[in-house]
Design an enzyme around this catalytic site. Structure first.
Site, PDB file in Angstrom:
ATOM      1  N   LYS A 105       0.869  -1.193   0.000  1.00  0.00           N
ATOM      2  CA  LYS A 105       0.000   0.000   0.000  1.00  0.00           C
ATOM      3  C   LYS A 105       0.899   1.234   0.000  1.00  0.00           C
ATOM      4  CE  LYS A 105      -2.264   2.977   1.993  1.00  0.00           C
ATOM      5  NZ  LYS A 105      -2.044   4.359   1.506  1.00  0.00           N
ATOM      6  N   CYS A 109      12.830  10.835   7.808  1.00  0.00           N
ATOM      7  CA  CYS A 109      12.591  10.379   9.190  1.00  0.00           C
ATOM      8  C   CYS A 109      13.782  10.674  10.078  1.00  0.00           C
ATOM      9  CB  CYS A 109      12.267   8.891   9.199  1.00  0.00           C
ATOM     10  SG  CYS A 109      13.545   7.884   8.416  1.00  0.00           S
TER      11      CYS A 109
END
Ligand code: NAD
Length: 501
Positions: A199, A308
């Site tokens: 996904k 991140c």
């Protein structure tokens, strides 16, 4: 800041007409539309223009994709390792052969300057597939000398372990570095013999779809990789909760990580979580400032801070604080913002209007809290979602801007006096993804490496990564590791065998 997207690479024009018309779910080896032909727009964040339509998978589409992955599992896990290795190596070769077009597509979808994809992220994806092609042939159990001594007379006990694929994996990825983060999930999962339902993030599905085409071309069998595009609360949530999923490999925000964990409870899915960060960059008084100043600036402004492991908290020894902060601010002011496809662009837009508003919200509240915006902090450009590179000073440790992940080009600078003080400040965070220490002292480097609670510590550098190195965090930065040998373990179970022979 405008760019004519009609000058795209011919492969991308063909790809966009093939896939970005909504026929973009890969289920059981067939490209399909979502049920009801539902689609949503994907935008170029630098211009706000629609690039194409992405299929919007609902729960029934997710059901079909999981069923296809379940059906493909027995044959794929029975494949000899060298065959999985051969296919993964071929995927790497195809990515490499298509690197120019893939980099362009990533820029169009995500906004990042072309060089980021071309020279860093897409080669990084190639290396993930090469590294895990090798790992596919290095899966090992062990023999164990047990102390069992109640076997029948004349018999012997033999004990050993087998490694087996976990099963069907849901790989859920974010939008900041779409292709390489997708590769970090797919390469080890397929190497281990798992099948996958991928996904991609709703803002950046394009390179995942193109990668899936290349993986078909490389010989990944039907159903081994399935792709469902759509929104997190709809497609992602249906996938995370699906009883046919054995393991969730998630990268994204800490808040969504919690929701994924909740969904995994239903059937005790295995879960790895690569989540957010608020990583410190620490400059000691003996640091080589010619390296450290551009180093800490790059640590936050690379990819517009949408990384991140971005070094978003800067701690500078008081004796050099003003010099460093002025140097970083000058670097920030000198960065050329523009469309990522323009060759001189050094920083692109943030990924979406929604995200730009989120970043602006942090800055508005920081101002209201009494922080000083030394440079940047503004929306700019006639179109798109550009935010000027920002340095924030005059903060207190309890402020939101110091504690929460902004995920944009926003650096918060603070002075310190003592080593113990800066170690405590660096560790005073809910996160623990990464840290960088800039010092010429070997003993300071070792001491701080041990004392800082983070999944990765860099000394005199930032964001140096390789497929052989594990990435992941402690505390609310997540569970488990992507990349490196450790990642293969995410996709393998242990089976203990005990035999009387
Ligand atoms: P996000 O959590 O909003 O979304 C990540 C993915 O989860 C997307 O595909 C989204 O559609 C999906 N999703 C959203 N809600 C869901 C739900 N309820 N159930 C299942 N799936 C759902 O994150 P983002 O904004 O796309 O990405 C930015 C975040 O990712 C930052 O916090 C960043 O630090 C983190 N990140 C972490 C790493 C790492 O290795 N630790 C790497 C890159 C990004």
């Amino acid at each position: 800041m405008t760019y004519d997207s009609r000058q795209l690479h011919a492969d991308n024009q063909a790809f966009l007409s093939r896939r970005a018309s909504g026929a973009g779910l890969l289920i059981g080896g067939e490209w399909q539309s979502a049920g009801g032909a539902a689609t949503f727009a994907t935008l170029d964040p630098a211009t706000g223009q629609e690039t194409g339509r992405i299929a919007r998978a609902g729960a029934a589409d997710v059901d079909r994709a999981v069923a296809a992955a379940e059906a493909a599992l027995p044959a794929w896990k029975a494949t000899v390792p060298v065959e999985r290795a051969r296919i993964l190596w071929k995927v790497a070769e195809l990515i490499e052969a298509n690197i120019e077009a893939l980099a362009e597509l990533e820029t169009l979808d995500q906004g990042k300057p072309l060089f980021v994809g071309r020279w860093a992220e897409i080669p990084g994806a190639v290396n993930q597939f090469r590294f895990f092609a090798g790992q596919a042939m290095a899966i090992e159990g062990s023999t164990i000398e047990s102390s069992i001594n109640y076997q029948p007379p004349g018999k012997q006990v033999r004990t050993w372990t087998l490694r087996e694929p976990v099963g069907v994996v849901a790989a859920i990825v974010p939008w900041n570095s779409p292709l390489v983060l997708t590769a970090m999930k797919l390469a080890p999962a397929l190497a281990a013999g798992c099948t996958v339902v991928l996904k991609p993030a709703e803002d950046t599905s394009l390179t995942a779809l193109r990668l899936a085409e290349l993986m078909q071309e490389a010989g990944v069998p039907a159903g081994v990789l399935n792709v469902v595009t759509g929104f997190g609360a709809e497609t992602g949530a249906a996938l995370a909760a699906h009883p046919g999923i054995d393991k969730i490999a998630f990268t994204g925000s800490t808040a969504t990580g919690r929701a994924v964990l909740d969904a995994a409870k239903t059937n005790f899915k295995r879960v790895t979580l690569e989540l957010g960060g608020k990583s410190p960059s620490i400059i000691m008084p003996d640091a080589d400032l010619a390296l450290a100043i551009p180093g800490v600036a790059n640590a936050i402004y690379f990819n517009g801070g949408q990384v991140c492991i971005a070094g978003s908290r800067l701690y500078v020894h008081r004796s050099i604080h003003d010099q460093v902060v002025e140097g970083v601010a000058a670097y920030a002011k000198g960065l050329k913002l523009g469309h990522g496809l323009a060759p001189d662009t050094q920083m692109g837009p943030v990924v979406s209007a929604r995200h730009a508003e989120r970043v602006e919200g942090f800055l508005t509240r920081a101002r209201a809290d009494g922080a000083t915006i030394l440079t940047g902090g503004e929306r700019t450009g006639d179109a798109g979602t550009f935010i000027t590179p920002t340095v924030v000073t005059g903060v207190r440790p309890d402020m939101e801007i110091v504690r929460e992940e902004v995920f944009g080009p926003v650096l918060v600078a603070q002075p310190f006096d003592e080593v113990d003080e800066v170690i405590a400040a660096a560790n005073d965070s809910d996160y623990g993804l990464a840290a960088a220490v800039w010092t010429e002292s070997l003993s300071t480097a070792h001491r701080m490496t041990s004392a800082i609670r983070a999944g990765t510590v860099w000394i005199n550098c930032h964001a140096m990564y390789d497929a052989s190195l594990a990435i992941g965090g402690v505390r609310q930065s997540g569970w488990g590791r992507d990349s490196g040998r450790q990642a293969l373990d995410n996709y393998l179970e242990w089976k203990t065998v005990c035999a009387v022979v």
